[in-house]
Write a protein that holds these residues in place. Structure first.
Motif, short mmCIF file in Angstrom:
data_model
loop_
_atom_site.label_atom_id
_atom_site.label_comp_id
_atom_site.label_asym_id
_atom_site.label_seq_id
_atom_site.Cartn_x
_atom_site.Cartn_y
_atom_site.Cartn_z
N LEU A 259 28.76 39.54 43.53
CA LEU A 259 29.74 38.46 43.54
C LEU A 259 31.02 38.85 42.80
O LEU A 259 32.12 38.48 43.21
N THR A 260 30.87 39.59 41.71
CA THR A 260 32.04 40.02 40.94
C THR A 260 32.97 40.87 41.80
O THR A 260 34.18 40.63 41.86
N VAL A 261 32.40 41.86 42.46
CA VAL A 261 33.19 42.73 43.32
C VAL A 261 33.73 41.96 44.52
O VAL A 261 34.88 42.16 44.95
N PHE A 262 32.91 41.06 45.06
CA PHE A 262 33.33 40.29 46.23
C PHE A 262 34.53 39.41 45.92
O PHE A 262 35.44 39.25 46.75
N GLY A 263 34.57 38.83 44.72
CA GLY A 263 35.71 38.01 44.33
C GLY A 263 37.00 38.80 44.32
O GLY A 263 38.05 38.32 44.78
N LEU A 264 36.96 40.03 43.80
CA LEU A 264 38.15 40.87 43.80
C LEU A 264 38.56 41.25 45.22
O LEU A 264 39.73 41.21 45.58
N ASP A 265 37.57 41.63 46.04
CA ASP A 265 37.86 42.08 47.41
C ASP A 265 38.45 40.97 48.26
O ASP A 265 39.42 41.18 48.99
N ILE A 312 43.84 36.13 44.22
CA ILE A 312 42.87 36.85 43.38
C ILE A 312 42.38 35.94 42.24
O ILE A 312 41.19 35.91 41.92
N ALA A 313 43.31 35.20 41.64
CA ALA A 313 42.93 34.30 40.54
C ALA A 313 41.98 33.21 41.01
O ALA A 313 40.96 32.93 40.37
N VAL A 314 42.28 32.60 42.14
CA VAL A 314 41.42 31.53 42.67
C VAL A 314 40.07 32.09 43.10
O VAL A 314 39.02 31.47 42.85
N ALA A 315 40.07 33.25 43.73
CA ALA A 315 38.81 33.86 44.16
C ALA A 315 37.90 34.16 42.97
O ALA A 315 36.69 33.92 43.01
N ASN A 316 38.48 34.66 41.89
CA ASN A 316 37.67 34.94 40.70
C ASN A 316 37.20 33.66 40.02
O ASN A 316 36.10 33.63 39.44
N LEU A 317 37.99 32.59 40.10
CA LEU A 317 37.56 31.31 39.56
C LEU A 317 36.35 30.80 40.33
O LEU A 317 35.36 30.33 39.74
N VAL A 318 36.39 30.89 41.66
CA VAL A 318 35.25 30.46 42.48
C VAL A 318 34.02 31.30 42.18
O VAL A 318 32.89 30.78 42.08
N VAL A 319 34.20 32.60 42.00
CA VAL A 319 33.07 33.48 41.67
C VAL A 319 32.46 33.10 40.33
O VAL A 319 31.22 33.06 40.18
N ASP A 320 33.29 32.81 39.35
CA ASP A 320 32.77 32.40 38.04
C ASP A 320 31.93 31.14 38.14
O ASP A 320 30.90 30.99 37.46
N LEU A 321 32.35 30.21 38.99
CA LEU A 321 31.57 28.98 39.18
C LEU A 321 30.28 29.25 39.94
O LEU A 321 29.26 28.61 39.70
N LEU A 322 30.31 30.21 40.86
CA LEU A 322 29.10 30.55 41.62
C LEU A 322 28.05 31.24 40.75
O LEU A 322 26.86 31.22 41.09
N TYR A 323 28.49 31.88 39.65
CA TYR A 323 27.52 32.50 38.75
C TYR A 323 26.47 31.50 38.31
O TYR A 323 25.27 31.81 38.23
N ALA A 324 26.92 30.29 37.98
CA ALA A 324 25.99 29.27 37.49
C ALA A 324 25.02 28.83 38.58
O ALA A 324 23.92 28.37 38.27
N VAL A 325 25.43 28.94 39.83
CA VAL A 325 24.55 28.58 40.94
C VAL A 325 23.52 29.67 41.19
O VAL A 325 22.34 29.41 41.44
N ILE A 326 23.97 30.91 41.12
CA ILE A 326 23.09 32.05 41.42
C ILE A 326 22.14 32.35 40.29
O ILE A 326 20.94 32.58 40.51
N ASP A 327 22.67 32.37 39.05
CA ASP A 327 21.87 32.82 37.91
C ASP A 327 21.68 31.67 36.91
O ASP A 327 22.64 31.24 36.27
N PRO A 328 20.48 31.15 36.76
CA PRO A 328 20.24 30.05 35.80
C PRO A 328 20.56 30.43 34.37
O PRO A 328 20.86 29.57 33.55
N ARG A 329 20.51 31.72 34.03
CA ARG A 329 20.80 32.15 32.67
C ARG A 329 22.24 31.83 32.28
O ARG A 329 22.54 31.60 31.10
N VAL A 330 23.14 31.80 33.27
CA VAL A 330 24.53 31.46 32.98
C VAL A 330 24.65 29.99 32.59
O VAL A 330 25.37 29.62 31.68
N ARG A 331 23.88 29.14 33.28
CA ARG A 331 23.90 27.71 32.94
C ARG A 331 23.35 27.49 31.54
O ARG A 331 23.85 26.66 30.77
N LEU A 332 22.27 28.23 31.21
CA LEU A 332 21.71 28.08 29.86
C LEU A 332 22.67 28.57 28.80
O LEU A 332 22.73 28.05 27.70
N GLY A 333 23.45 29.63 29.14
CA GLY A 333 24.40 30.15 28.18
C GLY A 333 25.54 29.19 27.95
O GLY A 333 26.12 29.18 26.88
#
Length: 333
Positions: A259-265, A312-333
């Protein structure tokens, strides 16, 4: 989550303003450092001194740089008026100025090119994400087999070949020699969907070939690391099916770096796929940027640069929000 979203939005706004200030200063100061007059660039060398001075007054080029910058920033959300006596031109919001070449608002150029770039980015992203991730997962599960070695060899070749080379080869074979594909030079929103699909099919495949190869290698490496984790062994020991272990546990954890790379691409693509659009002569943001650079059309260059930064800024913002959907550890953090 709301507080995090607000902080990220503030960061995006600050980043866009910094990029805006930097690009505005560079584009409007470089001509002066090179001994060129922006008013002459807009009017043309054959224009008399009186006309050049009128253009300088109308565009506000004689004002201090910070005043020009403020008027430019204010004009993006509110629109702008360029006046020299009775000569008044209205630039509706979002106003990025007027093109030196076509003398039309820059936003009109961006608006006309955006559908092509958006369609190119969307189709290519679907192809390379599906093909790259699927290939990487299968290669990781079949590590050391003929499939794994063959897929990684093809991926290495895809990464190594530049877009302009594969694009020209693909056009030579499928467009000129075999005639299987017809590419329209001037796509417009009035064209039927079939024309868009046929014109963009080859650019999708060429662009997806390069990126799918990178995603396949990244997915394979990440999956191999995740498959060695303790929680994967625990899931298998509990009797979970292999499909559940791979899709719900291993692949979900492996998606974070993807997702990190995809946001930049995707951000770069939305800002303009320069090589792809130039190779296939697609009238998108990338081709508009190339043409603007060759004709020294500073307002269009500035507009494309700012749009790319925002994408690029908006795409990375969306990716950061998707982290919480994909990885529960991000929500706990």
């Amino acid at each position: 989550m709301l507080a995090y979203l607000i902080r990220r939005l503030i960061a995006v706004v600050i980043m866009v303003l910094v990029v805006l200030l930097a690009t505005f200063t560079v584009f409007y100061m470089l001509p002066k450092w090179a001994g060129q007059d922006i008013a002459v660039l807009f009017a043309g060398k054959a224009t008399g001194a009186e006309q050049v001075e009128g253009i300088r007054t109308k565009l506000g080029l004689g004002d201090p740089l910070f005043v020009q910058f403020w008027e430019f920033v204010k004009g993006i959300p509110m629109g702008r008026e360029f006046a020299n006596g009775n000569d008044v031109s209205q630039c509706p919001a979002p106003c990025f100025g007027y093109s030196f070449v076509t003398e039309v608002p820059v936003w009109e150029t961006l608006k006309d090119a955006l559908p092509v770039t958006g369609a190119l980015a969307a189709g290519a992203c679907v192809l390379w994400l599906a093909a790259g991730v699927a290939t990487g997962v299968v290669s990781a599960l079949k590590r050391g087999t003929i499939w794994d070695r063959g897929a990684m060899t093809v991926a290495l070749g895809g990464v190594s070949l530049p877009i302009f080379f594969t694009g020209m080869v693909a056009m030579g074979i499928f467009v000129h020699s075999l005639g299987w594909v017809q590419i329209t030079d001037n796509l417009s929103t009035d064209d039927p969907v079939g024309v868009w699909f046929e014109t963009l099919l080859l650019p999708w495949i060429v662009l997806a070939l390069l990126n799918a190869a990178m995603y396949a290698r990244l997915t394979r490496a990440t999956m191999l690391e995740v498959l060695g984790e303790d929680y994967i062994r625990t899931a298998r020991a509990k009797g979970l099916g292999e499909r559940v272990v791979i899709t719900r546990h291993a692949l979900r954890s492996a998606m974070t770096p993807i997702l990190t790379v995809f946001g930049l691409d995707i951000g770069v693509l939305l800002g303009g796929a320069v090589l792809t659009e130039s190779t296939f002569n697609l009238p998108g943001l990338g081709l508009a940027a190339v043409q603007a650079i060759s004709s020294k059309d500073l307002p269009v260059i500035l507009g494309v640069t700012l749009f790319a930064a925002l994408a690029i800024a908006v795409a990375n913002l969306v990716v950061d929000l998707l982290y919480a959907v994909i990885d529960p550890r991000v929500r706990l953090g």
